[in-house]
Design a protein around this motif. Structure first.
Motif, PDB file in Angstrom:
ATOM      1  N   MET A  22       0.843  -1.175   0.000  1.00  0.00           N
ATOM      2  CA  MET A  22       0.000   0.000   0.000  1.00  0.00           C
ATOM      3  C   MET A  22       0.890   1.240   0.000  1.00  0.00           C
ATOM      4  N   SER A  23       0.388   2.283  -0.639  1.00  0.00           N
ATOM      5  CA  SER A  23       1.134   3.531  -0.763  1.00  0.00           C
ATOM      6  C   SER A  23       0.516   4.611   0.123  1.00  0.00           C
ATOM      7  N   GLN A  24       1.313   5.592   0.435  1.00  0.00           N
ATOM      8  CA  GLN A  24       0.864   6.736   1.227  1.00  0.00           C
ATOM      9  C   GLN A  24       0.535   7.884   0.278  1.00  0.00           C
TER      10      GLN A  24
ATOM     11  N   THR B 162      -1.073  12.032   0.033  1.00  0.00           N
ATOM     12  CA  THR B 162      -1.500  13.264   0.683  1.00  0.00           C
ATOM     13  C   THR B 162      -2.529  13.907  -0.227  1.00  0.00           C
TER      14      THR B 162
ATOM     15  N   ASP C 249      -3.491  12.790   5.101  1.00  0.00           N
ATOM     16  CA  ASP C 249      -2.636  11.684   4.676  1.00  0.00           C
ATOM     17  C   ASP C 249      -3.427  10.399   4.797  1.00  0.00           C
ATOM     18  N   ILE C 250      -3.328   9.551   3.776  1.00  0.00           N
ATOM     19  CA  ILE C 250      -4.086   8.305   3.777  1.00  0.00           C
ATOM     20  C   ILE C 250      -3.271   7.209   3.116  1.00  0.00           C
ATOM     21  N   GLU C 251      -3.468   6.000   3.572  1.00  0.00           N
ATOM     22  CA  GLU C 251      -2.793   4.850   2.991  1.00  0.00           C
ATOM     23  C   GLU C 251      -3.804   4.088   2.145  1.00  0.00           C
ATOM     24  N   ALA C 252      -3.465   3.860   0.864  1.00  0.00           N
ATOM     25  CA  ALA C 252      -4.387   3.191  -0.050  1.00  0.00           C
ATOM     26  C   ALA C 252      -3.601   2.450  -1.133  1.00  0.00           C
TER      27      ALA C 252
ATOM     28  N   ALA D 264      -7.771   6.096  -2.791  1.00  0.00           N
ATOM     29  CA  ALA D 264      -7.527   7.168  -1.825  1.00  0.00           C
ATOM     30  C   ALA D 264      -8.592   8.259  -1.953  1.00  0.00           C
TER      31      ALA D 264
ATOM     32  N   ALA E 229       1.488  11.243  -4.207  1.00  0.00           N
ATOM     33  CA  ALA E 229       2.018  10.015  -3.613  1.00  0.00           C
ATOM     34  C   ALA E 229       3.246  10.379  -2.785  1.00  0.00           C
TER      35      ALA E 229
END
Length: 58
Positions: A1-3, A5, A22-25, A31, A57
């Motif tokens: 999974m990538s972070q 903003t 910030d979200i991880e998806a 996201a 990203a």
């Protein structure tokens, strides 16, 4: 999974308000959907009341 903003604006009581989260998806589309869902459940906003301006990203 990538972070990711995500930044943009939503319609508040006193006019447009800016946000940055910030979200991880898995990918950018997931996201975006998660942010729209989160604003709907936390603030009672419709998807049309949230404007996503930038997804980066991290």
């Amino acid at each position: 999974m990538s972070q990711f903003t995500i930044s943009g604006q939503f319609d508040g009581r006193d006019g447009p308000r800016s946000f940055s989260k910030d979200i991880e998806a898995v990918n950018e589309n997931v996201a975006r959907e998660h942010i729209l869902s989160q604003f709907g459940s936390e603030h009672g906003l419709k998807r049309t009341q949230v404007t996503i301006e930038e997804v980066v990203a991290a």
